[in-house]
Design an enzyme around this catalytic site. Sequence first.
Site, short mmCIF file in Angstrom:
data_model
loop_
_atom_site.label_atom_id
_atom_site.label_comp_id
_atom_site.label_asym_id
_atom_site.label_seq_id
_atom_site.Cartn_x
_atom_site.Cartn_y
_atom_site.Cartn_z
N ASP A 1 -10.55 -10.09 0.77
CA ASP A 1 -9.71 -9.38 -0.20
C ASP A 1 -9.49 -10.23 -1.46
O ASP A 1 -9.26 -11.43 -1.37
CB ASP A 1 -8.37 -9.10 0.50
CG ASP A 1 -7.54 -8.05 -0.20
OD1 ASP A 1 -8.12 -7.26 -0.97
OD2 ASP A 1 -6.32 -8.01 0.04
N SER B 1 1.91 -0.67 0.03
CA SER B 1 3.25 -0.84 0.61
C SER B 1 4.31 -0.14 -0.23
O SER B 1 4.32 -0.28 -1.45
CB SER B 1 3.61 -2.32 0.72
OG SER B 1 2.81 -2.94 1.69
#
Length: 288
Positions: A80, A218
């Site tokens: 990532d 999130s």
Amino acid sequence: MMTLSEALNDARRRHVAIGHFNVADLVALKAVTEAARGLKLPVLIGASEGERGFLGVREIAAVVASLRETLDHPIFLNADHTHSLEGAIAAAEAGFDMIGFDASTNPLETNVKLTKQAVEAVKSINRSIVVEGELGNIGSGSEIHDKVPESSRFLTKAEEAKQFVEATGIDVLAPAVGNMHGLLKSMISGDVKKRLDIGRIRDVAGAAGIPLTLHGGSGTDDGDFQKAILAGMTIVHINTEIRLAWRRGLEASLAENPDEVVPYKIYNKPLDEMRKVVSSRLRLFNGV
Ligand SMILES: [Zn+2]
């Protein structure tokens, strides 16, 4: 065992998304793995440069490969936010399934040049590795912020997305569509939710013609997640929610058992809290 490319194509065709969860230790990895297995869903494990630095690039790749084989479950590993060519090559050589290459803070021309270079280098190591490129700015740091970072306001344009995909040869595109890394303090309670530009997702997905990744998921409104996935998001990243669950679980565990010194007993509660977050997100992303 299906490959990551096959899993992505399958998810895209069925208008569901593969959950991507960052891990910084084996407890989080266990939580993600158990949740995905419990629901019989493929899953992406994310390790950012910071997380790889802590875990070891080759070490996390070896553990994930071992889990995939032992459990006979499609668990994939993504490097990532890889900012350098060297980092992309190191992860590709270690056996990562995906490289999330991120040169998005550069001017467009430089972003195209660096991303194309990374795609070529990674594919020369292993053609089946999936490479993601980032376009637009979604801020940095899966942390708790006081206010919305200035940089997260530059959204991806559909026409630029098309040109970027064609010029770089990436397999997956991460656009900026109202998403943002981290959580605002006001979002921790859950009263304030992140909102996404669904129309823009649809336009970018159509123009790009490849699967899209939603970073900074999130704290996003549940309905927006569902609409975003229908509009073309094939991978959804969740990090800060797991970090928050870990912290809360750990604090509760220590408070409830002040004399406990056995690590795996202390870890039971954070493990449980993280597993719950991952399960509920996977259910939402897959409509199960
Ligand atoms: Zn991200």
